[in-house]
Write a protein that holds these residues in place. Structure first.
Motif, short mmCIF file in Angstrom:
data_model
loop_
_atom_site.label_atom_id
_atom_site.label_comp_id
_atom_site.label_asym_id
_atom_site.label_seq_id
_atom_site.Cartn_x
_atom_site.Cartn_y
_atom_site.Cartn_z
N PRO A 154 0.72 -1.27 0.05
CA PRO A 154 -0.13 0.08 0.15
C PRO A 154 0.77 1.19 -0.10
O PRO A 154 2.05 1.22 0.67
CB PRO A 154 -0.75 -0.23 1.40
CG PRO A 154 -0.13 -1.04 2.14
CD PRO A 154 0.65 -1.78 1.21
N ALA A 155 0.28 2.35 -0.75
CA ALA A 155 1.22 3.54 -0.73
C ALA A 155 0.26 4.80 -0.32
O ALA A 155 -1.04 4.63 -0.54
CB ALA A 155 1.53 3.79 -1.99
N GLU A 156 0.78 5.74 0.18
CA GLU A 156 0.13 7.00 0.60
C GLU A 156 0.99 8.24 -0.10
O GLU A 156 2.17 8.26 -0.11
CB GLU A 156 -0.23 7.11 1.96
CG GLU A 156 -1.43 5.95 2.22
CD GLU A 156 -1.85 6.24 3.68
OE1 GLU A 156 -1.67 6.97 4.52
OE2 GLU A 156 -2.28 4.95 4.20
N ILE A 157 0.12 9.34 -0.36
CA ILE A 157 0.79 10.64 -0.63
C ILE A 157 1.34 11.17 0.71
O ILE A 157 0.73 11.25 1.77
CB ILE A 157 -0.15 11.40 -1.42
CG1 ILE A 157 -0.69 10.90 -2.58
CG2 ILE A 157 0.54 12.94 -1.29
CD1 ILE A 157 -1.69 11.64 -3.11
N TYR A 205 -6.04 8.76 1.78
CA TYR A 205 -5.49 8.43 3.33
C TYR A 205 -4.40 9.58 3.66
O TYR A 205 -3.99 10.29 2.69
CB TYR A 205 -5.02 7.01 3.34
CG TYR A 205 -6.00 5.92 3.48
CD1 TYR A 205 -6.90 5.93 4.43
CD2 TYR A 205 -6.41 5.37 2.24
CE1 TYR A 205 -8.05 4.93 4.50
CE2 TYR A 205 -7.59 4.38 2.29
CZ TYR A 205 -8.26 4.20 3.58
OH TYR A 205 -9.22 3.45 3.28
N ASP A 206 -4.24 9.78 4.98
CA ASP A 206 -3.34 11.12 5.36
C ASP A 206 -1.98 10.95 5.23
O ASP A 206 -1.23 11.96 5.52
CB ASP A 206 -3.97 11.23 6.78
CG ASP A 206 -3.41 10.22 7.74
OD1 ASP A 206 -2.80 9.22 7.69
OD2 ASP A 206 -3.79 10.41 8.88
N GLY A 207 -1.54 9.92 4.74
CA GLY A 207 -0.04 10.04 4.54
C GLY A 207 0.77 9.25 5.84
O GLY A 207 1.87 9.23 5.80
N ARG A 208 -0.04 8.70 7.08
CA ARG A 208 0.55 8.08 7.91
C ARG A 208 0.32 6.76 8.15
O ARG A 208 0.83 6.02 9.10
CB ARG A 208 0.29 8.76 9.28
CG ARG A 208 0.61 10.33 9.16
CD ARG A 208 0.04 11.20 10.44
NE ARG A 208 -1.28 11.18 10.47
CZ ARG A 208 -2.03 11.68 11.37
NH1 ARG A 208 -1.56 12.29 12.39
NH2 ARG A 208 -3.34 11.61 11.36
#
Length: 154
Positions: free
Chosen positions: A51-54, A115-118
């Motif tokens: 999974p990845a997030e900004i 998603y919030d990146g955390r």
């Protein structure tokens, strides 16, 4: 003609190799009114994938080089997300798409939330990299929830 996230059309291309099945989208596919795309896979990422997030900004910041897309393990996948966004844009332009129906909450496709990146499972208002690029080029972009609600209102 619609451009639809492949995972919404039953294709197991999500980061966890899962897919969604929506009868309304299957019907559009049977009537050949759909172009499918998975921006992350178009960008060269495998399936399944981490999974990845900004991180460090918005999708616009990713596109301008001021933020990144990172996996939970710390791998920088920013370029794959940008490449996939531009390849999706090319598809939309080639097929004269009017509306893109993209998977909500995705760092690529989220229309209203990401998603919030955390990696805390906390959502915030925002758009994914591909959704942002398509919007910048004048395409209508909606989430699966918005699109399905429209179809039931007809």
């Amino acid at each position: 003609m619609y451009l639809i996230s492949a995972c919404l059309a039953g294709k197991p291309v999500r980061y966890d190799a899962k897919a969604y099945h929506y009868e309304a989208i299957q019907k559009l596919m049977r009537h050949q009114q759909v172009i499918l795309a998975c921006p992350e896979m178009l960008g060269g990422l495998a399936c399944p994938r981490q999974p990845a997030e900004i991180i460090g900004g918005t999708a616009q910041d990713v596109l301008t080089g001021h933020a990144k897309v990172m996996t939970q393990q710390g791998e920088d996948v920013t370029q794959a997300f940008i490449i996939g966004a531009y390849k999706t844009l090319e598809l939309a332009q080639q097929h004269q798409i009017k509306t893109a129906v993209l998977k909500e909450n995705s760092p690529s496709c989220g229309r209203n939330f990401i998603y919030d990146g955390r990696f805390s499972a906390t959502k915030l208002a925002g758009t994914g990299v591909t959704a942002t690029l398509l919007l910048q080029h004048g395409f209508e972009v909606c989430s699966e929830e918005e699109f399905l609600a429209r179809l039931t209102d007809l």
